[in-house]
Design a protein around this motif. Sequence first.
Motif: not given
Length: 555
Positions: A8-9, A14, A59-60, A63, A65, A507
């Motif tokens: 996730k992330h 994603e 990536s965010s 959030h 990784a 992505h």
Amino acid sequence: MLRAMELKHFGPIEALSLDLEPGFIAVTGETGAGKSVLLGALRFLSADRGGRVDKALVSSQAHPAWAQAVLQPNAAMLAFLEEQALPLEPEGLCVARSLSAKGVSKAYINGQPVPMTLLQQLGALWIDFHDPSAPMRCLDPKEQQGLLDTFAGISAAAYQDAYAAFCATRAQYQTLVQTVRLDAEALKRLKKTLQLMTGIDLSDAGVAHLEQQAVGLQQARVRQQVASELYYVLQSQALEACRKQALDLRDAGKDPQVQPLMQRLESLMLEVDDFSQQAYALSRASECLEAPFIEEQLERWFALKHAHGGTAQAVREKKEALERSMALQDSLDGKLLELEYLLRTQEAAARHLAQALYEQRQQAAGRFESAIAKKLAVLGLNQAYLHVHVMLSQALMPTGQDAVSFHFAPNPGHPAQPLEKIASSGESARVYLALISALTLKDGIPVLVFDEIDAHVGGEVARCVGQELALLGQGRQVFCITHLPQVAAQATQHYCVTKTYAQAATHIQVLALPPHSQERKTELARMIGDRHGPSALQHAGVLLESKGLRGACAP
């Protein structure tokens, strides 16, 4: 082995959830599509390379990784969990790791937070990575002895302990040999300094007490001087004359008008006499019988303090060093004889163990050559052979008294030469795969990851490499990032990595291609050179149909 993996992330991924099976797993995709992200996830979960990570994985900003894997534990992993008092969940062994935007990484085993070192130790039990430079490492003679030992299950631990003890004693002996024997004058100075240090209490409390005595002695001397001066003043001729005058005036004191004045004079004279006696007593009381001893101690202390560092701790350390030097001077010859005997004993023990290692390696060399010959034939090197040289030397070395060298003959009629001098890139890759195939039967690592192990091969040999990877995957998982359709077609599971761009973001998707699906044929056709070309698609179908069949390179 791996049963499932979830991301996730994680960098440009994603969200991703994979259900994994045993066997050979091919990972394909265009150059730059992001295949290395999957490999990076496996490194991330196993804390490979010391657990170091790049914050670009996040990536965010909102959030962290996140990566998680469910493993089917083997005996070694179960023993590790028990040793570390970690729980075992019914669904298997779950390892997870997160990385925040600030670079803070957290590790979990079965939901329990653990230090990164534990994740790394567990990772060494379940996964082994082989990057593109790995084949070159097997060309290093220093690595070749370790490969032979791993194949034969030879342990050099006992020898290494004996060698370490021998080296430590040898270093101590060499230091003593280089020790300069002091002449008579230097030895005399050393003894004198030690006498100075021995005659004083150098503890922190002892030094503090001595300095307090010094202050008290100085105060007593001031009191004695003041009291003595007062006494001598009160005993002076002027006061004596005053006393006589007072006696002469005492008769005149019968005059009523003089009587009060004379009474005051008599009281004053009595007070002066009493004060004089007290001053004399104080001067005598301030005399210190221990003053010479205290002064001598103080003189020693200040000399030592000035010469050896300024603190009691520094002087104590200097004293200990001088005592060691003195003891060494007294026992230098005896100590050298003692170490010479110990050296001979330890060297003999190390050589005995080294000889046993040499004999084990000699015996294992033939078996190793036979195992590698079979693997080389499968990989298209039918006429090649690998010869293992085990050469005994006189010098003891960290891993024994012998050196191991792989000599390779790729073609018949040519003598074998050191592997690092003769093997081409393609040959090195196949020799390395042959070595790994032989060794994985010994180490029991359930997951192997090859990053483009087939980079320098092609044609029918590439299919043979794929077949060997499939054979290697029997009873374990073998991940291989590959650009060769001949290799990918041999996989029991096939994942295709694609990259897309949307809303100024990149992505990555990982698609599972069913074994005989059109999607898999299309991907193989793309790898051949034309995903929509009829001939490429037909060839892709042929590759899938011939999966498991031995190619022309097989014996």
